[in-house]
Design a protein around this motif. Structure first.
Motif, PDB file in Angstrom:
ATOM      1  N   SER A  98       0.830  -1.200   0.000  1.00 17.87           N
ATOM      2  CA  SER A  98       0.000   0.000   0.000  1.00 17.87           C
ATOM      3  C   SER A  98       0.865   1.252   0.000  1.00 17.87           C
ATOM      4  CB  SER A  98      -0.976   0.007   1.180  1.00 17.87           C
ATOM      5  OG  SER A  98      -0.314  -0.185   2.401  1.00 17.87           O
ATOM      6  N   GLU A  99       2.038   1.213   0.665  1.00 15.23           N
ATOM      7  CA  GLU A  99       2.984   2.327   0.593  1.00 15.23           C
ATOM      8  C   GLU A  99       4.427   1.844   0.685  1.00 15.23           C
ATOM      9  OE1 GLU A  99      -0.672   4.596   2.059  1.00 15.23           O
ATOM     10  OE2 GLU A  99       0.372   2.857   2.871  1.00 15.23           O
ATOM     11  N   THR A 100       5.294   2.577   0.004  1.00 13.68           N
ATOM     12  CA  THR A 100       6.743   2.434   0.107  1.00 13.68           C
ATOM     13  C   THR A 100       7.300   3.822   0.378  1.00 13.68           C
ATOM     14  OG1 THR A 100       6.777   0.591  -1.456  1.00 13.68           O
ATOM     15  CG2 THR A 100       8.847   1.761  -1.107  1.00 13.68           C
ATOM     16  N   THR A 101       8.245   3.932   1.325  1.00 10.53           N
ATOM     17  CA  THR A 101       8.773   5.244   1.676  1.00 10.53           C
ATOM     18  C   THR A 101      10.266   5.331   1.388  1.00 10.53           C
ATOM     19  OG1 THR A 101       9.299   4.724   3.991  1.00 10.53           O
ATOM     20  CG2 THR A 101       7.049   5.456   3.505  1.00 10.53           C
ATOM     21  N   PHE A 102      10.707   6.565   1.200  1.00  9.05           N
ATOM     22  CA  PHE A 102      12.092   6.853   0.859  1.00  9.05           C
ATOM     23  C   PHE A 102      12.580   7.969   1.776  1.00  9.05           C
ATOM     24  CE2 PHE A 102       9.863   5.099  -2.694  1.00  9.05           C
ATOM     25  CZ  PHE A 102      10.756   4.201  -3.266  1.00  9.05           C
ATOM     26  N   LEU A 103      13.617   7.675   2.571  1.00  9.93           N
ATOM     27  CA  LEU A 103      14.099   8.637   3.551  1.00  9.93           C
ATOM     28  C   LEU A 103      15.255   9.448   2.987  1.00  9.93           C
ATOM     29  CD1 LEU A 103      13.924   6.682   6.929  1.00  9.93           C
ATOM     30  CD2 LEU A 103      12.107   7.693   5.544  1.00  9.93           C
ATOM     31  N   LEU A 104      15.199  10.740   3.277  1.00 14.02           N
ATOM     32  CA  LEU A 104      16.150  11.712   2.749  1.00 14.02           C
ATOM     33  C   LEU A 104      16.572  12.668   3.855  1.00 14.02           C
ATOM     34  CD1 LEU A 104      13.931  12.400  -0.336  1.00 14.02           C
ATOM     35  CD2 LEU A 104      16.250  11.504  -0.548  1.00 14.02           C
ATOM     36  N   PRO A 105      17.663  13.396   3.680  1.00 15.62           N
ATOM     37  CA  PRO A 105      18.017  14.419   4.666  1.00 15.62           C
ATOM     38  C   PRO A 105      16.924  15.487   4.736  1.00 15.62           C
ATOM     39  CG  PRO A 105      19.875  13.942   3.233  1.00 15.62           C
ATOM     40  CD  PRO A 105      18.687  13.255   2.634  1.00 15.62           C
ATOM     41  N   THR A 156      15.111  19.184   5.053  1.00 19.40           N
ATOM     42  CA  THR A 156      15.418  20.507   4.504  1.00 19.40           C
ATOM     43  C   THR A 156      15.215  21.601   5.532  1.00 19.40           C
ATOM     44  OG1 THR A 156      13.163  20.836   3.675  1.00 19.40           O
ATOM     45  CG2 THR A 156      14.727  19.740   2.201  1.00 19.40           C
ATOM     46  N   THR A 157      14.814  21.217   6.746  1.00 19.98           N
ATOM     47  CA  THR A 157      14.595  22.169   7.828  1.00 19.98           C
ATOM     48  C   THR A 157      15.235  21.631   9.098  1.00 19.98           C
ATOM     49  OG1 THR A 157      12.903  23.230   9.223  1.00 19.98           O
ATOM     50  CG2 THR A 157      12.332  21.120   8.245  1.00 19.98           C
ATOM     51  N   PRO A 158      15.815  22.499   9.932  1.00 17.90           N
ATOM     52  CA  PRO A 158      16.476  22.008  11.146  1.00 17.90           C
ATOM     53  C   PRO A 158      15.510  21.430  12.179  1.00 17.90           C
ATOM     54  CG  PRO A 158      16.461  24.418  11.071  1.00 17.90           C
ATOM     55  CD  PRO A 158      16.002  23.952   9.731  1.00 17.90           C
ATOM     56  N   GLU A 159      14.223  21.701  12.028  1.00 13.46           N
ATOM     57  CA  GLU A 159      13.251  21.167  12.986  1.00 13.46           C
ATOM     58  C   GLU A 159      12.993  19.678  12.796  1.00 13.46           C
ATOM     59  OE1 GLU A 159      12.713  23.877  11.175  1.00 13.46           O
ATOM     60  OE2 GLU A 159      12.504  25.527  12.628  1.00 13.46           O
ATOM     61  N   ALA A 160      13.354  19.147  11.610  1.00 10.33           N
ATOM     62  CA  ALA A 160      13.047  17.748  11.297  1.00 10.33           C
ATOM     63  C   ALA A 160      14.279  16.868  11.448  1.00 10.33           C
ATOM     64  CB  ALA A 160      12.499  17.637   9.878  1.00 10.33           C
ATOM     65  N   ASP A 161      14.032  15.598  11.745  1.00 11.00           N
ATOM     66  CA  ASP A 161      15.106  14.609  11.845  1.00 11.00           C
ATOM     67  C   ASP A 161      15.389  13.940  10.508  1.00 11.00           C
ATOM     68  OD1 ASP A 161      15.705  14.495  14.832  1.00 11.00           O
ATOM     69  OD2 ASP A 161      13.533  14.240  14.808  1.00 11.00           O
ATOM     70  N   TYR A 162      14.374  13.790   9.674  1.00 11.68           N
ATOM     71  CA  TYR A 162      14.531  13.214   8.348  1.00 11.68           C
ATOM     72  C   TYR A 162      13.368  13.674   7.489  1.00 11.68           C
ATOM     73  CZ  TYR A 162      10.981   9.917   9.958  1.00 11.68           C
ATOM     74  OH  TYR A 162       9.828   9.373  10.464  1.00 11.68           O
ATOM     75  N   ARG A 163      13.512  13.525   6.198  1.00  8.58           N
ATOM     76  CA  ARG A 163      12.435  13.829   5.249  1.00  8.58           C
ATOM     77  C   ARG A 163      12.004  12.526   4.597  1.00  8.58           C
ATOM     78  NH1 ARG A 163      12.319  15.771  -0.355  1.00  8.58           N
ATOM     79  NH2 ARG A 163      14.625  15.762  -0.375  1.00  8.58           N
ATOM     80  N   VAL A 164      10.718  12.396   4.319  1.00  7.04           N
ATOM     81  CA  VAL A 164      10.209  11.176   3.715  1.00  7.04           C
ATOM     82  C   VAL A 164       9.356  11.515   2.503  1.00  7.04           C
ATOM     83  CG1 VAL A 164       8.115  11.075   5.168  1.00  7.04           C
ATOM     84  CG2 VAL A 164       9.027   8.975   4.162  1.00  7.04           C
ATOM     85  N   ARG A 165       9.488  10.690   1.481  1.00  2.04           N
ATOM     86  CA  ARG A 165       8.558  10.718   0.357  1.00  2.04           C
ATOM     87  C   ARG A 165       7.806   9.393   0.371  1.00  2.04           C
ATOM     88  NH1 ARG A 165      11.146  13.063  -5.110  1.00  2.04           N
ATOM     89  NH2 ARG A 165       8.930  13.003  -5.688  1.00  2.04           N
ATOM     90  N   SER A 213      17.641   5.989  20.729  1.00  2.42           N
ATOM     91  CA  SER A 213      16.641   5.568  21.710  1.00  2.42           C
ATOM     92  C   SER A 213      15.721   6.730  22.085  1.00  2.42           C
ATOM     93  CB  SER A 213      17.329   5.028  22.970  1.00  2.42           C
ATOM     94  OG  SER A 213      18.180   6.015  23.534  1.00  2.42           O
ATOM     95  N   ARG A 214      15.689   7.738  21.262  1.00  3.79           N
ATOM     96  CA  ARG A 214      14.881   8.926  21.549  1.00  3.79           C
ATOM     97  C   ARG A 214      13.396   8.591  21.590  1.00  3.79           C
ATOM     98  NH1 ARG A 214      16.850  12.710  16.918  1.00  3.79           N
ATOM     99  NH2 ARG A 214      14.911  13.759  17.484  1.00  3.79           N
ATOM    100  N   ASP A 215      12.662   9.392  22.346  1.00  4.01           N
ATOM    101  CA  ASP A 215      11.216   9.204  22.475  1.00  4.01           C
ATOM    102  C   ASP A 215      10.427  10.207  21.646  1.00  4.01           C
ATOM    103  OD1 ASP A 215      11.389   7.040  24.217  1.00  4.01           O
ATOM    104  OD2 ASP A 215      11.569   8.346  25.961  1.00  4.01           O
ATOM    105  N   ARG A 216      11.119  11.038  20.874  1.00  3.29           N
ATOM    106  CA  ARG A 216      10.438  12.022  20.039  1.00  3.29           C
ATOM    107  C   ARG A 216      11.220  12.204  18.744  1.00  3.29           C
ATOM    108  NH1 ARG A 216      10.787  17.498  18.848  1.00  3.29           N
ATOM    109  NH2 ARG A 216       8.786  18.560  18.432  1.00  3.29           N
ATOM    110  N   VAL A 217      10.501  12.145  17.621  1.00  2.00           N
ATOM    111  CA  VAL A 217      11.073  12.322  16.294  1.00  2.00           C
ATOM    112  C   VAL A 217      10.169  13.270  15.524  1.00  2.00           C
ATOM    113  CG1 VAL A 217      11.597  11.166  14.109  1.00  2.00           C
ATOM    114  CG2 VAL A 217      12.146  10.035  16.254  1.00  2.00           C
ATOM    115  N   VAL A 218      10.774  14.108  14.680  1.00  7.97           N
ATOM    116  CA  VAL A 218       9.979  14.979  13.812  1.00  7.97           C
ATOM    117  C   VAL A 218      10.247  14.583  12.369  1.00  7.97           C
ATOM    118  CG1 VAL A 218       9.515  17.331  13.052  1.00  7.97           C
ATOM    119  CG2 VAL A 218       9.956  16.871  15.465  1.00  7.97           C
TER     120      VAL A 218
END
Length: 274
Positions: free
Chosen positions: A44-51, A53-62, A91-96
């Motif tokens: 149903s979905e496939t994702t692709f992780l990228l760096p 583009t904003t310092p508030e995020a840990d990763y970008r996904v398409r 082991s973080r408990d929060r990701v953006v």
């Protein structure tokens, strides 16, 4: 060769949730190649992780379905966060997460990941002519006791039936509505561990029925809790018609934020030749 994982989402029992394929390093891939891979995995979905583009995020996904790219989707958000945490050893408990719909917060609560439901991009009752088409395509015989646009990116609309059994009995024919992104929700009997049964149909994205759908659960929860139909915390079952055992936990905080959570587990990991 690129690191790859396939995560089972929304079921504590392996292989009974909804799988998402995650390519953990997608730098250098264009959208056409991502779509080709997603069509090949046929999930149903496939994702692709990228760096990010904003310092508030840990990763970008398409996020891609076999039929196209989505700005946001729920089970891929949890699966991607799980895969990123495992891949980085965090082991973080929060990701953006950064996605086309904006920033999405993911938290770990009592060992389970959950995401903050994004605000809807469309809400309100479904127009009468489109509602009639949905009723016909889903083969609904009984009354529709509620309906709503619950679109947080994919284009969702949902109808509410009286009981979970009515939802489970549906035999859709989407030749009448081939581009639909719709769902049906109904209440389980009092005393059931789950308050509602949900089914999600996405022929418009190349997915006739999504086994367990986080984004629609998010939008439906905002609607049902906001109108007083559902309590601030409840569970949803989904996927039994497809041989799955989806278990989605919904929690609404006093500030109105709805959190959607469920089990995540890596079932395959290795490398992908892309």
């Amino acid at each position: 060769m690129r690191p790859f994982a396939q995560i089972d989402v929304f079921s504590a029992e392996p292989y009974l949730g909804n799988p998402v394929a995650v390519v953990l390093d997608a730098e250098g891939l264009d959208g056409e190649m991502m779509q080709t891979v997603a069509r090949w995995t046929n999930l149903s979905e496939t994702t692709f992780l990228l760096p990010p583009t904003t310092p508030e995020a840990d990763y970008r996904v398409r996020i891609f379905t076999p039929g196209g790219e989505l700005p946001f989707a729920g089970h891929p958000t949890l699966g991607s966060a799980h895969a990123w945490l495992q891949h980085t050893g965090s082991s973080r408990d929060r990701v953006v997460q950064e996605c086309a719909a904006g920033l999405v917060e993911v938290r770990r609560r009592q060992g389970t990941l959950c995401f903050a439901a994004p605000p809807p991009v469309r809400s309100g009752p479904i127009e009468e002519d489109y509602l009639e088409k949905i009723v016909s395509a889903l083969g609904i015989d009984g009354p529709v006791i509620g309906h709503q646009w619950v679109d947080n990116g994919p284009g969702w609309a949902v109808v509410r039936l009286a009981t979970a059994q009515e939802v489970l009995a549906l035999e859709p024919d989407f030749s009448r509505l081939p581009h639909a992104m719709v769902g049906a929700v109904g209440a389980h009997p009092h005393g059931s561990p789950h308050a509602f049964e949900l089914r999600t149909f996405a022929p418009g994205a190349g997915v006739p029925e999504d086994p367990v759908c986080g984004s629609m659960n998010a939008g439906v929860a905002q609607w049902l809790i906001g109108t007083g139909v559902a309590p601030a915390a409840y569970r949803v079952s989904q996927g039994s018609r497809l041989g799955r055992a989806g278990d989605i936990a919904i929690t609404s905080e006093p500030d109105g934020t709805v959190w959607v959570g469920g089990a995540t587990k890596t079932l395959f990991h290795g490398t992908a030749r892309i």
